[in-house]
Design a protein around this motif. Structure first.
Motif, PDB file in Angstrom:
ATOM      1  N   ILE A  69       0.874  -1.181   0.000  1.00 20.90           N
ATOM      2  CA  ILE A  69       0.000   0.000   0.000  1.00 20.90           C
ATOM      3  C   ILE A  69       0.901   1.218   0.000  1.00 20.90           C
ATOM      4  CG2 ILE A  69      -1.760   1.264   1.287  1.00 20.90           C
ATOM      5  CD1 ILE A  69      -2.476  -1.481   2.567  1.00 20.90           C
TER       6      ILE A  69
ATOM      7  N   ALA B 113      -4.897   3.349   0.995  1.00 24.55           N
ATOM      8  CA  ALA B 113      -5.399   2.469   2.053  1.00 24.55           C
ATOM      9  C   ALA B 113      -6.832   2.794   2.441  1.00 24.55           C
ATOM     10  CB  ALA B 113      -4.497   2.566   3.279  1.00 24.55           C
TER      11      ALA B 113
ATOM     12  N   ARG C 252      -8.289  -1.519  -1.582  1.00 22.13           N
ATOM     13  CA  ARG C 252      -8.099  -2.621  -0.628  1.00 22.13           C
ATOM     14  C   ARG C 252      -8.649  -3.924  -1.192  1.00 22.13           C
ATOM     15  NH1 ARG C 252     -10.089   1.199   3.117  1.00 22.13           N
ATOM     16  NH2 ARG C 252     -11.946  -0.096   3.394  1.00 22.13           N
TER      17      ARG C 252
ATOM     18  N   ARG D 287       0.795  -0.070   8.826  1.00 24.10           N
ATOM     19  CA  ARG D 287      -0.635  -0.348   9.006  1.00 24.10           C
ATOM     20  C   ARG D 287      -1.422   0.938   8.820  1.00 24.10           C
ATOM     21  NH1 ARG D 287      -2.668  -4.715  11.349  1.00 24.10           N
ATOM     22  NH2 ARG D 287      -4.423  -3.962  10.123  1.00 24.10           N
ATOM     23  N   TRP D 288      -1.922   1.143   7.609  1.00 23.76           N
ATOM     24  CA  TRP D 288      -2.666   2.352   7.280  1.00 23.76           C
ATOM     25  C   TRP D 288      -4.132   2.271   7.667  1.00 23.76           C
ATOM     26  CZ3 TRP D 288      -0.104   6.557   5.823  1.00 23.76           C
ATOM     27  CH2 TRP D 288       1.136   6.417   5.205  1.00 23.76           C
ATOM     28  N   ASP D 289      -4.679   1.070   7.702  1.00 22.13           N
ATOM     29  CA  ASP D 289      -6.117   0.901   7.918  1.00 22.13           C
ATOM     30  C   ASP D 289      -6.344  -0.467   8.553  1.00 22.13           C
ATOM     31  OD1 ASP D 289      -8.868   2.169   6.694  1.00 22.13           O
ATOM     32  OD2 ASP D 289      -8.982  -0.013   6.782  1.00 22.13           O
TER      33      ASP D 289
ATOM     34  N   ASP E 282      -6.609  -3.153   5.984  1.00 21.50           N
ATOM     35  CA  ASP E 282      -5.569  -3.227   4.961  1.00 21.50           C
ATOM     36  C   ASP E 282      -5.157  -4.682   4.759  1.00 21.50           C
ATOM     37  OD1 ASP E 282      -3.920  -3.831   7.147  1.00 21.50           O
ATOM     38  OD2 ASP E 282      -2.970  -1.869   7.174  1.00 21.50           O
TER      39      ASP E 282
END
Length: 116
Positions: A22, A28, A34, A61-63, A66
């Motif tokens: 990502i 993200a 995604r 870890r953007w979301d 993810d």
């Protein structure tokens, strides 16, 4: 070597490293991106892993939804999850003056205060 969405047809792997699939927070936060990444993971990448092969997934870890989040939710018992909270650990190990200089771009006196 191939990026996400790149051609892996006809290639098998005993060890695959997926690094930063990502590119940023905007990607993200897109449900479409995604979903596309998850479909690539399932239908392209995982189908190329040889029996007994391994995958290493490295990413910010953007979301919560993810790629890492989906992998852990879907098949987390098969994975070893390693979280490296760099900020807390690095700051403690290198000391305040070095941390402020390298990571905050601010110098600080040896006593630990921060210049205004």
């Amino acid at each position: 070597m191939a990026g996400v969405g790149g051609g892996l047809t006809g290639k098998g792997a005993h060890l695959t490293v997926v690094d930063d699939p990502i590119k940023d927070a905007a990607e993200a936060s897109s449900p479409t991106m995604r979903k596309r990444l998850w479909e690539w993971w399932q239908s392209v990448l995982l189908t190329r892993i040889e029996p007994g092969g391994s995958v290493i997934l490295i990413q910010a870890r953007w979301d919560e939804d993810d790629l890492a989040g989906r992998v852990l939710a879907d098949e987390g018992s098969r994975w070893t999850h390693i979280s490296l909270p760099a900020l807390a650990e690095i700051r403690r190990s290198m000391g305040e003056p070095v941390w402020w200089s390298l990571y905050q771009q601010q110098s600080s006196p040896q006593e630990g205060g921060v210049w205004d």
